[in-house]
Design an enzyme around this catalytic site. Structure first.
Site, mmCIF file in Angstrom:
data_model
loop_
_atom_site.group_PDB
_atom_site.id
_atom_site.type_symbol
_atom_site.label_atom_id
_atom_site.label_comp_id
_atom_site.label_asym_id
_atom_site.label_seq_id
_atom_site.Cartn_x
_atom_site.Cartn_y
_atom_site.Cartn_z
ATOM 1 N N TRP A 183 0.957 -1.171 0.043
ATOM 2 C CA TRP A 183 0.069 -0.037 0.025
ATOM 3 C C TRP A 183 0.875 1.092 -0.056
ATOM 4 O O TRP A 183 1.822 1.324 0.807
ATOM 5 C CB TRP A 183 -1.004 0.231 1.155
ATOM 6 C CG TRP A 183 -1.634 1.350 1.274
ATOM 7 C CD1 TRP A 183 -2.617 1.725 0.545
ATOM 8 C CD2 TRP A 183 -1.352 2.498 2.177
ATOM 9 N NE1 TRP A 183 -3.201 3.004 1.030
ATOM 10 C CE2 TRP A 183 -2.199 3.668 1.621
ATOM 11 C CE3 TRP A 183 -0.324 2.746 3.130
ATOM 12 C CZ2 TRP A 183 -2.181 4.787 2.344
ATOM 13 C CZ3 TRP A 183 -0.585 3.995 3.598
ATOM 14 C CH2 TRP A 183 -1.334 5.059 3.319
ATOM 15 N N GLU A 224 -3.079 -2.878 -2.369
ATOM 16 C CA GLU A 224 -4.295 -2.610 -1.629
ATOM 17 C C GLU A 224 -4.607 -1.040 -2.338
ATOM 18 O O GLU A 224 -3.740 0.054 -2.252
ATOM 19 C CB GLU A 224 -3.919 -2.191 -0.130
ATOM 20 C CG GLU A 224 -5.057 -1.549 0.495
ATOM 21 C CD GLU A 224 -4.465 -1.624 2.064
ATOM 22 O OE1 GLU A 224 -3.401 -1.819 2.380
ATOM 23 O OE2 GLU A 224 -5.707 -1.066 2.645
ATOM 24 N N LYS A 226 -7.048 2.601 -2.403
ATOM 25 C CA LYS A 226 -7.447 3.511 -1.542
ATOM 26 C C LYS A 226 -8.347 4.970 -2.422
ATOM 27 O O LYS A 226 -7.887 5.034 -3.469
ATOM 28 C CB LYS A 226 -6.598 4.202 -0.689
ATOM 29 C CG LYS A 226 -6.956 4.768 0.603
ATOM 30 C CD LYS A 226 -6.030 5.245 1.467
ATOM 31 C CE LYS A 226 -6.863 5.759 2.871
ATOM 32 N NZ LYS A 226 -5.657 5.965 3.924
ATOM 33 N N ASP A 257 -9.904 -3.179 1.236
ATOM 34 C CA ASP A 257 -9.776 -2.572 2.894
ATOM 35 C C ASP A 257 -11.119 -1.887 2.753
ATOM 36 O O ASP A 257 -11.471 -1.085 2.105
ATOM 37 C CB ASP A 257 -8.642 -1.414 3.132
ATOM 38 C CG ASP A 257 -8.627 -0.826 4.477
ATOM 39 O OD1 ASP A 257 -9.706 -0.503 5.025
ATOM 40 O OD2 ASP A 257 -7.762 -1.013 4.976
ATOM 41 N N HIS A 260 -11.795 1.856 2.464
ATOM 42 C CA HIS A 260 -11.513 2.485 1.404
ATOM 43 C C HIS A 260 -12.125 2.842 0.378
ATOM 44 O O HIS A 260 -11.941 3.139 -0.707
ATOM 45 C CB HIS A 260 -9.834 1.875 1.057
ATOM 46 C CG HIS A 260 -8.909 1.986 1.811
ATOM 47 N ND1 HIS A 260 -7.660 1.538 1.430
ATOM 48 C CD2 HIS A 260 -8.730 2.379 3.169
ATOM 49 C CE1 HIS A 260 -6.862 1.653 2.462
ATOM 50 N NE2 HIS A 260 -7.565 2.134 3.598
ATOM 51 N N HIS A 284 -8.557 -6.179 4.066
ATOM 52 C CA HIS A 284 -8.286 -5.639 5.373
ATOM 53 C C HIS A 284 -9.599 -5.186 5.960
ATOM 54 O O HIS A 284 -10.358 -4.310 5.269
ATOM 55 C CB HIS A 284 -7.539 -4.339 5.117
ATOM 56 C CG HIS A 284 -6.052 -4.260 5.282
ATOM 57 N ND1 HIS A 284 -5.063 -3.298 5.072
ATOM 58 C CD2 HIS A 284 -5.278 -5.415 5.254
ATOM 59 C CE1 HIS A 284 -3.806 -3.714 5.060
ATOM 60 N NE2 HIS A 284 -3.808 -4.913 5.219
ATOM 61 N N ASP A 292 -12.396 8.919 8.653
ATOM 62 C CA ASP A 292 -11.334 7.867 9.047
ATOM 63 C C ASP A 292 -11.568 6.349 8.536
ATOM 64 O O ASP A 292 -12.908 6.068 8.722
ATOM 65 C CB ASP A 292 -11.251 7.948 10.525
ATOM 66 C CG ASP A 292 -10.244 6.647 11.131
ATOM 67 O OD1 ASP A 292 -9.154 6.821 10.611
ATOM 68 O OD2 ASP A 292 -10.556 5.931 11.959
ATOM 69 N N ASP A 294 -10.121 3.600 9.877
ATOM 70 C CA ASP A 294 -9.335 2.602 10.748
ATOM 71 C C ASP A 294 -9.932 2.420 12.016
ATOM 72 O O ASP A 294 -8.996 2.269 13.058
ATOM 73 C CB ASP A 294 -7.790 2.902 10.586
ATOM 74 C CG ASP A 294 -7.421 2.781 9.141
ATOM 75 O OD1 ASP A 294 -7.507 1.908 8.787
ATOM 76 O OD2 ASP A 294 -7.136 4.011 8.917
ATOM 77 N N ASP A 324 -7.163 -4.183 9.802
ATOM 78 C CA ASP A 324 -6.288 -2.986 9.886
ATOM 79 C C ASP A 324 -7.213 -1.961 10.399
ATOM 80 O O ASP A 324 -8.058 -1.398 9.897
ATOM 81 C CB ASP A 324 -6.255 -2.611 8.206
ATOM 82 C CG ASP A 324 -5.246 -1.370 8.279
ATOM 83 O OD1 ASP A 324 -4.700 -1.063 9.199
ATOM 84 O OD2 ASP A 324 -5.242 -0.891 7.006
HETATM 85 C C1 RNT Z 1 -3.844 2.720 4.854
HETATM 86 C C2 RNT Z 1 -3.934 1.282 4.301
HETATM 87 C C3 RNT Z 1 -2.795 0.458 5.044
HETATM 88 C C4 RNT Z 1 -2.375 0.916 6.481
HETATM 89 C C5 RNT Z 1 -1.355 0.063 6.972
HETATM 90 C C6 RNT Z 1 -0.623 0.498 8.437
HETATM 91 O O1 RNT Z 1 -4.883 3.446 4.557
HETATM 92 O O2 RNT Z 1 -4.940 0.985 4.845
HETATM 93 O O3 RNT Z 1 -2.998 -0.845 4.844
HETATM 94 O O4 RNT Z 1 -3.448 1.163 7.205
HETATM 95 O O5 RNT Z 1 -0.471 -0.338 6.114
HETATM 96 ZN ZN ZN Z 2 -5.405 -1.003 4.889
#
Ligand code: RNT
Ligand code: ZN
Length: 417
Positions: A183, A224, A226, A257, A260, A284, A292, A294, A324
């Site tokens: 990523w 990955e 985003k 993810d 994302h 993820h 956010d 995460d 994640d």
């Molecule tokens: C960031 C990605 C990535 C990170 C990690 C720490 O938006 O999701 O995967 O969160 O690698």
């Molecule tokens: Zn991620």
């Protein structure tokens, strides 16, 4: 001896032909890749400590975060003791242990992860890996693998190559392939005047990274995407379409993810399509909240839907499920425990769905019964089944794990000042 609440609960599921014992057996073999970075707010152990960057942020300052490998591993041991099943651990390159030597990212080697490997081996855990392409002077302007400067690109290419080599070492040592997920934060805050050129450079950089081929029994490569990050609101080079196409063309894993995408665009609705065209898919599992991506994973609709989709597609062995999230406002070991228990719980919930029966209703056009049952099943006595699973896996039942965390916090984490 099974408790009566469990025996009673089981009969409800059995009426629809669900084999609860079989579900337990299946679930026990599904590893979740637990991300090490929840334990220390993605700080890592590098000698040259750089501030977190790349449009991700950890907020909160709950006391007691792990300060080195031994502490982080001890915290992981504590969390894993509270989570049913056998899992994996996901590392980032910044968790190298270099014995005080200042080693830059392009020079990391397998030997810097010897302690992790010894630890994992002792516990029978697999290890996954991530190059850390952020929080570094060479990533300060938010561009890395797509940077206009060939020297910057070269540095990150070498870091990613070094990362794959480390993953191959994990695979070899631990007898289970290591997923390497790339990523990169690359993007622009404001409207670009050229979207194509950075993407072309990212593609070329990836091609260069993947020139060395590793056996898939050792390394599984993932990329990955985003949609946006802090500071890359207008444009992210590695968008979903970019990586979906890249993965397809180059036989890599597309990593989705769940934080994302647009708020109403769900990973659960993407899985079946990806599974039709790819041998493997990586995840993820995260939780988006406004800007956010995460937050700690909760037992919410989307988590359950992701689990349903994996199970309904009979794809438990084809999806690399990783986590994640990072929250520094609560006890970090509890954060792992909550998010991972929820992910396992959602898989169990999905395994208890009589999916053949429901699929058949849909085929027959019986949408009334489909909706009625999907709704009624929501209040079936799932809790008793989950408790029994925890009991059999010898981890605390219900919220009793909180006592373990409180004791650990008092005895271990609170002493870290
Ligand atoms: C960031 C990605 C990535 C990170 C990690 C720490 O938006 O999701 O995967 O969160 O690698
Ligand atoms: Zn991620």
């Amino acid at each position: 001896m099974a408790n009566t609440a469990f025996t009673e609960a089981k009969t409800h599921y059995e009426r629809f032909g669900v084999d609860v014992e079989e579900a337990f057996k299946t679930l026990a073999n599904v590893p979740i890749s637990v991300h090490c970075w929840q334990g220390d707010d993605i700080t890592g152990f590098e000698v040259a400590q750089n501030e977190l960057s790349g449009g991700i942020d950890v907020t909160g300052n709950y006391p007691g975060k792990a300060r080195n490998g031994d502490e982080l591993r001890a915290d992981l041991d504590q969390a894993l003791a509270l989570i049913p099943g056998k899992h994996r651990v996901n590392l980032h390159a910044i968790y190298a242990e270099t014995d005080g030597e200042d080693i830059d990212r392009d020079a990391i080697e397998p030997k810097h992860f010897e302690k992790w490997v010894a630890w994992a081996k002792e516990r029978g855990l697999g290890l996954d890996f991530n190059p850390t392409v952020f929080a570094h002077p060479k990533a300060e302007d938010g561009l890395t693998l797509s940077h206009p400067d060939p020297e910057v690109r070269e540095f990150w290419i070498n870091h990613c190559k070094a990362s794959r080599k480390i993953a191959a070492y994990f695979g070899e040592q631990l007898g289970t392939p290591s997923l390497v997920n790339i990523w990169v934060p690359d993007g622009y805050k404001d409207v670009p005047s050229d979207r194509l050129t950075p993407r072309k450079r990212l593609k070329e950089s990836l091609d260069e990274i993947f020139t060395e081929s590793y056996d898939e029994s050792l390394v599984l490569d993932a990329v990955e995407s985003k949609l946006f990050g802090i500071g890359s609101e207008a444009y992210v080079v590695g968008s979903h379409e970019f990586y979906l196409s890249y993965a397809q063309q180059n036989k890599k894993l597309c990593l989705l993810d769940s934080g994302h995408f647009h708020p109403t665009e769900t990973v659960s609705n993407k899985l079946s399509s990806l599974l039709l065209f790819n041998e493997r898919v990586a995840l993820h599992v995260s939780r988006p909240v406004r800007w956010d991506s995460d937050h700690v994973v909760t037992f919410d609709d989307e988590l359950r839907e992701i689990a349903h989709e994996i199970v309904r597609s009979d794809a438990l062995e084809r999806v690399n499920i990783g986590l994640d999230f990072f929250d520094a406002s609560i006890n970090r070991v509890a954060a792992w425990t909550i998010g991972t228990r929820n992910t396992v719980k959602a898989l169990l919930y999905a395994l208890l769905e009589p999916s053949d029966y429901l699929k058949n209703l849909q085929e027959q056009g019986n949408f009334t019964e489909r909706l009625a049952l999907l709704e009624e099943f929501k209040t079936y006595p799932f809790g008793a089944i989950w408790d029994e699973y925890c009991l059999r896996q010898q981890v605390p039942v219900k919220e009793s794990w909180l006592t373990d965390i409180q004791q650990y916090e008092e005895a271990v984490q609170s002493k870290r000042v």
